[in-house]
Design a protein around this motif. Structure first.
Motif, PDB file in Angstrom:
ATOM      1  N   ALA A 189       0.835  -1.212   0.000  1.00  0.00           N
ATOM      2  CA  ALA A 189       0.000   0.000   0.000  1.00  0.00           C
ATOM      3  C   ALA A 189       0.865   1.255   0.000  1.00  0.00           C
ATOM      4  CB  ALA A 189      -0.933  -0.013   1.205  1.00  0.00           C
ATOM      5  N   ALA A 190       1.981   1.205   0.722  1.00  0.00           N
ATOM      6  CA  ALA A 190       2.863   2.367   0.796  1.00  0.00           C
ATOM      7  C   ALA A 190       3.521   2.672  -0.543  1.00  0.00           C
ATOM      8  CB  ALA A 190       3.935   2.134   1.862  1.00  0.00           C
ATOM      9  N   ARG A 191       3.657   1.657  -1.385  1.00  0.00           N
ATOM     10  CA  ARG A 191       4.279   1.843  -2.703  1.00  0.00           C
ATOM     11  C   ARG A 191       3.250   2.197  -3.774  1.00  0.00           C
ATOM     12  NH1 ARG A 191       8.134  -3.276  -3.656  1.00  0.00           N
ATOM     13  NH2 ARG A 191       8.563  -2.119  -5.585  1.00  0.00           N
ATOM     14  N   LEU A 248      -2.299   5.593  -4.637  1.00  0.00           N
ATOM     15  CA  LEU A 248      -3.614   5.799  -4.023  1.00  0.00           C
ATOM     16  C   LEU A 248      -3.723   5.162  -2.641  1.00  0.00           C
ATOM     17  CD1 LEU A 248      -5.990   5.500  -7.116  1.00  0.00           C
ATOM     18  CD2 LEU A 248      -5.005   7.537  -6.062  1.00  0.00           C
ATOM     19  N   GLY A 249      -2.623   4.608  -2.119  1.00  0.00           N
ATOM     20  CA  GLY A 249      -2.521   4.280  -0.711  1.00  0.00           C
ATOM     21  C   GLY A 249      -3.158   2.993  -0.236  1.00  0.00           C
ATOM     22  N   ARG A 250      -3.433   2.062  -1.113  1.00  0.00           N
ATOM     23  CA  ARG A 250      -3.978   0.769  -0.687  1.00  0.00           C
ATOM     24  C   ARG A 250      -3.679  -0.274  -1.751  1.00  0.00           C
ATOM     25  NH1 ARG A 250      -8.561  -0.449  -3.690  1.00  0.00           N
ATOM     26  NH2 ARG A 250      -9.748   1.308  -4.562  1.00  0.00           N
ATOM     27  N   VAL A 251      -3.903  -1.548  -1.434  1.00  0.00           N
ATOM     28  CA  VAL A 251      -3.825  -2.585  -2.462  1.00  0.00           C
ATOM     29  C   VAL A 251      -5.162  -2.630  -3.201  1.00  0.00           C
ATOM     30  CG1 VAL A 251      -2.134  -3.955  -1.179  1.00  0.00           C
ATOM     31  CG2 VAL A 251      -4.587  -4.435  -0.909  1.00  0.00           C
ATOM     32  N   GLY A 252      -5.143  -3.221  -4.368  1.00  0.00           N
ATOM     33  CA  GLY A 252      -6.354  -3.290  -5.166  1.00  0.00           C
ATOM     34  C   GLY A 252      -7.343  -4.312  -4.644  1.00  0.00           C
ATOM     35  N   GLU A 253      -8.600  -4.114  -5.003  1.00  0.00           N
ATOM     36  CA  GLU A 253      -9.661  -5.072  -4.725  1.00  0.00           C
ATOM     37  C   GLU A 253     -10.176  -5.612  -6.067  1.00  0.00           C
ATOM     38  OE1 GLU A 253     -10.338  -6.074  -1.790  1.00  0.00           O
ATOM     39  OE2 GLU A 253      -9.345  -4.530  -0.591  1.00  0.00           O
ATOM     40  N   PRO A 254     -10.711  -6.827  -6.094  1.00  0.00           N
ATOM     41  CA  PRO A 254     -11.193  -7.398  -7.352  1.00  0.00           C
ATOM     42  C   PRO A 254     -12.150  -6.492  -8.113  1.00  0.00           C
ATOM     43  CG  PRO A 254     -11.125  -9.108  -5.683  1.00  0.00           C
ATOM     44  CD  PRO A 254     -10.803  -7.810  -4.989  1.00  0.00           C
ATOM     45  N   ASP A 255     -13.017  -5.771  -7.385  1.00  0.00           N
ATOM     46  CA  ASP A 255     -13.982  -4.901  -8.066  1.00  0.00           C
ATOM     47  C   ASP A 255     -13.309  -3.749  -8.805  1.00  0.00           C
ATOM     48  OD1 ASP A 255     -16.011  -6.511  -7.218  1.00  0.00           O
ATOM     49  OD2 ASP A 255     -16.776  -5.137  -5.687  1.00  0.00           O
ATOM     50  N   ASP A 256     -12.110  -3.342  -8.354  1.00  0.00           N
ATOM     51  CA  ASP A 256     -11.379  -2.298  -9.070  1.00  0.00           C
ATOM     52  C   ASP A 256     -11.056  -2.756 -10.489  1.00  0.00           C
ATOM     53  OD1 ASP A 256     -11.284  -0.649  -6.777  1.00  0.00           O
ATOM     54  OD2 ASP A 256      -9.484  -1.674  -6.064  1.00  0.00           O
TER      55      ASP A 256
END
Length: 252
Positions: A210-212, A215-223
């Motif tokens: 997330a830090a890298r 947008l500050g988070r890991v992706g979710e499948p819906d993205d």
């Protein structure tokens, strides 16, 4: 009603793509590999929301089964939608297995090749006669192919996905005479069951990823599923031969 085929839709990105496509009033034939419960569950979610879906088994690493799968699809199209063609194909099914080059076995390399590159190539070839002119194909690639996404251990996986990126452009060129658009999406770190459900087993890696990410988070499948649904739709009618990274700005 238009119809889409989505491979690897028992969980994760494939499930989200199937559901998002169905929300647009499109019928869905979805496939599952070693998770039949998940495939049937995806179909049930679509049906509960008023859509139409049929779940079928398919191992994209076994190209010898593709002719029989095409025959099954032909029957489902006729029985469920009174059609003999479909409109959209999402080549999503896959898996990840990591190891350094010095530790990668030929068995691992060959399995990745069969599922991630040979499978989409020959499945598309088999299904192409059933596709309508003016349809669309989306291939699920990975941002591990990009310089900004290079991580040790992904050499074989990323090589196959890189081949898929090239294949996407050739498909777009060759199928353009039929008005069929072909694009790929490249997810970044996404919370799915891939790599033996790595995020669940190793939650401590999530903050660093997330830090890298811009947008500050890991992706979710819906993205990712929402982007796939957009690419097959008429909203993207002037988009072809593109690889779209959907990573929230990883390593930006």
């Amino acid at each position: 009603m238009k119809v889409a085929i989505v491979t690897g839709a028992s969980s994760g990105i494939g499930r989200s793509a199937a559901i998002e496509i169905a929300k647009r009033g499109i019928g869905v034939i979805l496939t599952y590999g070693n998770n039949p419960h998940g495939g049937l569950e995806t179909a049930a979610v679509i049906q509960k929301e008023g859509g139409t879906a049929v779940a079928l088994p398919l191992d994209v690493g076994e190209s010898g089964t593709f002719a029989a799968f095409r025959d099954t699809v032909t029957g489902v199209l006729c029985d469920t939608w009174l059609r003999d063609t479909f409109d959209y194909l999402v080549n999503n099914a896959g898996f990840a297995q990591t190891s350094l080059i010095e530790d990668t076995t030929e068995e691992t390399f060959d399995r990745l090749m069969r599922v991630l590159l040979k499978g989409p190539y020959f499945l598309t070839q088999r299904l192409l006669p059933l596709m309508t002119d003016g349809g669309a194909i989306v291939n699920t690639s990975s941002n591990s192919t990009a310089t900004a996404g290079l991580e040790p251990g992904y050499s074989a996986y990323a090589s196959m996905k890189g081949g898929l990126d090239v294949l996407t452009r050739y498909m777009a060129k060759e199928f353009s005479t039929r008005g069929i658009r072909v694009n790929s999406v490249s997810p970044g770190s996404t919370r799915t069951r891939i790599a033996d459900d790595a995020f669940t087993r190793f939650p401590e890696v999530i903050p660093a990823l997330a830090a890298r990410t811009a947008l500050g988070r890991v992706g979710e499948p819906d993205d990712i599923g929402a982007m796939i649904a957009t690419l097959v739709s008429d909203e993207s009618r002037w988009v072809t031969a593109q690889n779209i990274e959907v990573s929230g700005g990883y390593n930006l």
